[in-house]
Scaffold this motif. Structure first.
Motif, PDB file in Angstrom:
ATOM      1  N   GLY A  61       0.799  -1.219   0.000  1.00  0.00           N
ATOM      2  CA  GLY A  61       0.000   0.000   0.000  1.00  0.00           C
ATOM      3  C   GLY A  61       0.830   1.267   0.000  1.00  0.00           C
ATOM      4  N   THR A  62       2.102   1.148  -0.347  1.00  0.00           N
ATOM      5  CA  THR A  62       2.980   2.313  -0.348  1.00  0.00           C
ATOM      6  C   THR A  62       3.963   2.207  -1.503  1.00  0.00           C
ATOM      7  OG1 THR A  62       4.451   3.661   1.026  1.00  0.00           O
ATOM      8  CG2 THR A  62       4.727   1.264   1.152  1.00  0.00           C
ATOM      9  N   GLN A  63       4.786   3.223  -1.681  1.00  0.00           N
ATOM     10  CA  GLN A  63       5.781   3.213  -2.739  1.00  0.00           C
ATOM     11  C   GLN A  63       7.049   2.511  -2.265  1.00  0.00           C
ATOM     12  OE1 GLN A  63       6.421   7.135  -4.324  1.00  0.00           O
ATOM     13  NE2 GLN A  63       4.235   7.612  -4.430  1.00  0.00           N
ATOM     14  N   LEU A  64       7.594   1.651  -3.117  1.00  0.00           N
ATOM     15  CA  LEU A  64       8.787   0.891  -2.758  1.00  0.00           C
ATOM     16  C   LEU A  64       9.821   0.985  -3.868  1.00  0.00           C
ATOM     17  CD1 LEU A  64       7.140  -2.406  -1.409  1.00  0.00           C
ATOM     18  CD2 LEU A  64       8.082  -0.520  -0.049  1.00  0.00           C
ATOM     19  N   THR A  65      11.088   0.978  -3.494  1.00  0.00           N
ATOM     20  CA  THR A  65      12.162   0.937  -4.478  1.00  0.00           C
ATOM     21  C   THR A  65      12.401  -0.519  -4.882  1.00  0.00           C
ATOM     22  OG1 THR A  65      13.903   0.643  -2.825  1.00  0.00           O
ATOM     23  CG2 THR A  65      13.268   2.923  -3.371  1.00  0.00           C
ATOM     24  N   PRO A  66      13.059  -0.757  -6.007  1.00  0.00           N
ATOM     25  CA  PRO A  66      13.400  -2.134  -6.378  1.00  0.00           C
ATOM     26  C   PRO A  66      14.220  -2.831  -5.295  1.00  0.00           C
ATOM     27  CG  PRO A  66      13.684  -0.708  -8.268  1.00  0.00           C
ATOM     28  CD  PRO A  66      13.417   0.190  -7.095  1.00  0.00           C
ATOM     29  N   GLU A  67      15.106  -2.064  -4.636  1.00  0.00           N
ATOM     30  CA  GLU A  67      15.919  -2.655  -3.573  1.00  0.00           C
ATOM     31  C   GLU A  67      15.060  -3.112  -2.393  1.00  0.00           C
ATOM     32  OE1 GLU A  67      18.409  -0.208  -6.161  1.00  0.00           O
ATOM     33  OE2 GLU A  67      16.514   0.181  -5.093  1.00  0.00           O
ATOM     34  N   GLN A  68      14.046  -2.311  -2.056  1.00  0.00           N
ATOM     35  CA  GLN A  68      13.147  -2.694  -0.965  1.00  0.00           C
ATOM     36  C   GLN A  68      12.327  -3.928  -1.334  1.00  0.00           C
ATOM     37  OE1 GLN A  68      11.262   1.175  -0.655  1.00  0.00           O
ATOM     38  NE2 GLN A  68      12.185   1.553   1.359  1.00  0.00           N
ATOM     39  N   LEU A  69      11.886  -3.965  -2.580  1.00  0.00           N
ATOM     40  CA  LEU A  69      11.138  -5.140  -3.038  1.00  0.00           C
ATOM     41  C   LEU A  69      12.024  -6.382  -3.013  1.00  0.00           C
ATOM     42  CD1 LEU A  69       9.173  -3.568  -6.021  1.00  0.00           C
ATOM     43  CD2 LEU A  69       8.128  -4.759  -4.080  1.00  0.00           C
TER      44      LEU A  69
END
Length: 313
Positions: free
Chosen positions: A242-250
């Motif tokens: 439900g929020t914005q994520l960077t590729p690294e966070q994913l």
């Protein structure tokens, strides 16, 4: 080394830079290459939204294996029991189609001649003789086609031999899909500016929906089963967060390699039907999120729905 061929690692860095929202100049600086090198690399391999390091590396290897045979034997139409006049007539009709699509006439004639030659290649002298024009005309046409990257060059002694590029239609298809998507996005912005209930806004709304659907049809097509599953997993992760994520966070949350996440994000973007009825979006900050797909709701419908959301208990 700067100025040399891009390595597989360079291409991975380019993909990571795109995923992080970096501009071409910054990506080029990080890989130690001229900006023009990065620009050409992306133009030849799906553009900034469709670039994948593994596919670009594979395509480069295929191109490296393709070699234009030195001094190929030029076979006449008669060798295949074809009528010379019929072949020339077809080539001119083929060229006329290209001219109608916006290609300059001489460039179209040269390209049609290469496509209708069994070897798929010719020297400038052969083209001038076949088309009955001056070498200067051939030189200008070849330079134009080379700038579009629809032909390849190879040295043949002191001469050059020109050949049609096997990927020319695939590249044109990709360019068409990107152009259509830009039309859809521009029309959607216009509808929001003028207001969907106003005549101009309504007109732009319908235009945007049309181009969005057309772009989906153009960019569609089968996606590898495994790649499709990866894209769906990334989409599910974004919906769940439900929020914005960077590729690294994913990558950290899914315990996946960064390359897999980057490829999955590209697949979700290139094959919007995978994510229907949501769409994956990225921003300059390098984060990704999901939104309702633009062609599912009109601006007026989205406006009426605003403020009605309730998070599940």
């Amino acid at each position: 080394m700067p100025g040399g061929r891009l390595t597989e690692q360079d291409r991975r860095h380019i993909a990571a830079g795109l995923a992080a929202g970096l501009d071409y100049a910054e990506i080029a600086r990080r890989v130690g290459r001229p900006t023009s090198t990065v620009t050409r690399e992306l133009a030849r391999n799906g553009g900034p939204r469709g670039y994948r390091a593994d596919l670009a590396q594979r395509a480069t290897r295929r191109r490296a294996r393709r070699r234009i045979a030195t001094a190929p034997q030029e076979l006449s139409a008669a060798a295949f029991e074809r009528d010379d006049e019929t072949v020339r007539e077809f080539a001119e009709q083929f060229a006329a189609l290209m001219v109608d699509s916006g290609l300059p006439r001489m460039a179209a004639r040269v390209l049609a001649s290469l496509f209708t030659t069994d070897s798929g290649s010719a020297t400038a002298a052969e083209l001038a003789r076949r088309l009955q024009v001056s070498p200067a005309s051939i030189s200008k046409a070849v330079a134009y086609l080379d700038g579009l990257e629809v032909i390849r060059r190879a040295k043949e002694g002191r001469r050059e031999r020109y050949a049609v590029d096997d990927n020319v239609w695939c590249d044109a298809w990709s360019d068409s899909a990107r152009t259509t998507n830009r039309w859809a996005e521009a029309a959607e912005r216009g509808a929001e500016i003028f207001g969907a209930t106003k005549p101009v806004g309504e007109r732009l709304e319908h235009m945007g929906l049309f181009f969005a659907r057309l772009g989906r049809d153009i960019a569609g097509g089968p996606v590898d089963t495994v790649a499709g599953e990866h894209a769906l997993t990334v989409i599910a992760a974004l919906v769940h967060s439900g929020t914005q994520l960077t590729p690294e966070q994913l990558a950290a949350a899914l315990e996946w390699p960064l390359d897999r996440v980057t490829s999955a994000l590209h697949d979700a973007d290139r094959h919007p039907d995978l994510a229907d009825p949501v769409a994956v979006r990225g921003n300059k900050a390098g984060t990704y999120y999901v939104v309702a797909r633009p062609d599912r709701l009109t601006t007026a419908q989205r406006r009426r729905l605003a403020g009605t959301h309730r998070r599940p208990q």
